[in-house]
Design an enzyme around this catalytic site. Structure first.
Site, short mmCIF file in Angstrom:
data_model
loop_
_atom_site.label_atom_id
_atom_site.label_comp_id
_atom_site.label_asym_id
_atom_site.label_seq_id
_atom_site.Cartn_x
_atom_site.Cartn_y
_atom_site.Cartn_z
N TYR A 158 37.42 45.43 38.32
CA TYR A 158 38.64 45.44 39.52
C TYR A 158 40.05 46.14 39.01
O TYR A 158 40.47 47.08 39.75
CB TYR A 158 38.78 44.27 40.11
CG TYR A 158 39.78 44.19 41.24
CD1 TYR A 158 39.28 44.74 42.37
CD2 TYR A 158 41.11 43.73 41.34
CE1 TYR A 158 40.08 44.96 43.53
CE2 TYR A 158 41.80 43.73 42.29
CZ TYR A 158 41.45 44.39 43.44
OH TYR A 158 42.33 44.32 44.31
N LYS A 162 41.45 49.78 40.61
CA LYS A 162 42.97 49.69 41.27
C LYS A 162 43.83 50.77 40.34
O LYS A 162 44.58 51.53 40.82
CB LYS A 162 43.40 48.62 41.35
CG LYS A 162 42.74 47.70 42.47
CD LYS A 162 42.76 48.53 43.97
CE LYS A 162 42.30 47.61 44.93
NZ LYS A 162 42.41 48.48 46.39
#
Length: 257
Positions: A158, A162
Site C-alpha cells: 500500500y 501511494k
C-alpha cells in the site's frame, strides 16, 4: 456565481467515504457530477439525494471498476452532452487489503492494491486529461496518503502504491506545466471511513481499534479540502497537501487518551 458552478466533476470511488463526501460538497458549489464506483446501488441512492437537495445540479451515476481499462473507456466515451466536458477529475478510488509483513502478502492482495491505487488512477487520467488539454481547462486531483510519504511496517505494498501516486502526480504536473490544466495531490492521515474495515476484511472491531482513543479525520474534512483546492483561481495550483488530525504527527505517531 462560484467558480465551480456548472462545471463537471468526475469522481471515482464515489459510493462511500471521501468520494461520497466529495459529491456532496461539490454539489453545494453547483457542480454537475459524474459519480463512479463498483456499487451502482449506492451511487443511485446518492444521485437521488443530491438531485433532490440541489435542483440546479445534474448527476450521472455510472458503475465503474477502475481496474478495467475497457470499462473506463466505455464510461468516458458514452458520457452524454451535459457531462462530456469534465473539468475536475477526483481520483479517489483506492484502498488497502491486509496488514501483513512483505514476505506474507499474497499475490491477490498485491494485484488489488497496485491495480486499484495505481493502474486505475492512471487509466482514468489517460481517459480524461486529453480532453482537458484540448479545452485548455481542467484539474486533476489525486487522493494520496501519508503512506505515500512514509513507509511503515506491514504496509509495504500500500505504501508503494501511494508513493507511486505521489510520483505520478508530480510527473503529470511537469508534463502539463505548459497548459492551464492543474494537478494536485491531497494526502490524508487517519480518516475514519470504510478504509480500515476493507483493510481488515470486514472485521469492524479491528477497524475501530485503529481510531481508538483519538479523534480521527472524517471524510467531510478531506472533501472540503478537495473542493477548496478545486475552487482556487485558475492560476493557483495547490500541488501537494498533507492533512493530519491534530492528534497525529506521523504515520505511526498518534496521541491516544
Amino acid at each position: 456565481m462560484g467558480r465551480l458552478q456548472g462545471k463537471v466533476v468526475f469522481i471515482t470511488g464515489a459510493s462511500s467515504g471521501i468520494g461520497e463526501a466529495c459529491a456532496r460538497e461539490f454539489a453545494k458549489e453547483g457542480a454537475h457530477l459524474v459519480l463512479t464506483a463498483r456499487r451502482l446501488d449506492r451511487l443511485e441512492a446518492l444521485k437521488q439525494e443530491l438531485t433532490q437537495a440541489h435542483s440546479d445540479v445534474q448527476v450521472l451515476a455510472a458503475q465503474l471498476d477502475v481496474r478495467d481499462k475497457i470499462q473506463i473507456k466505455n464510461v468516458v466515451d458514452s458520457l452524454p452532452a451535459p457531462f462530456k466536458d469534465v473539468h475536475v477529475l477526483v481520483n479517489n478510488a483506492g484502498g488497502a487489503i491486509g496488514l501483513d509483513d512483505l514476505v506474507d502478502v499474497s499475490e491477490e492482495d498485491i494485484d488489488f492494491m497496485l491495480n486499484t491505487n495505481v493502474k486505475g488512477l492512471v487509466f482514468v487520467t489517460q481517459a480524461l486529461v486529453p480532453g482537458m488539454i484540448e479545452r485548455q481547462a481542467g484539474h486533476v486531483i489525486n487522493v494520496g496518503s501519508i503512506a505515500g510519504k512514509e513507509a511503515y511496517s506491514q504496509g509495504s505494498i500500500y505504501c508503494a502504491a501511494k508513493h507511486a501516486v505521489g510520483a505520478i502526480t508530480k510527473s503529470l504536473m511537469i508534463e502539463l506545466v505548459d497548459t492551464p490544466v492543474n494537478v494536485s495531490c491531497i494526502c490524508p492521515g487517519l480518516v475514519d471511513t470504510e478504509f480500515s474495515t476493507v483493510r481488515f476484511r470486514g472485521d469492524k472491531d479491528k477497524a475501530d481499534n485503529v481510531y481508538k482513543g483519538m479523534q480521527p479525520l472524517v471524510a467531510q474534512d478531506i472533501a472540503e479540502i478537495i473542493v477548496f483546492t478545486a475552487n482556487r483561481p485558475p492560476h493557483v495550483q495547490i500541488a501537494d497537501l498533507l492533512v493530519f488530525p491534530s492528534a497525529q504527527a506521523a504515520s505511526k505517531i498518534v496521541s491516544r487518551k
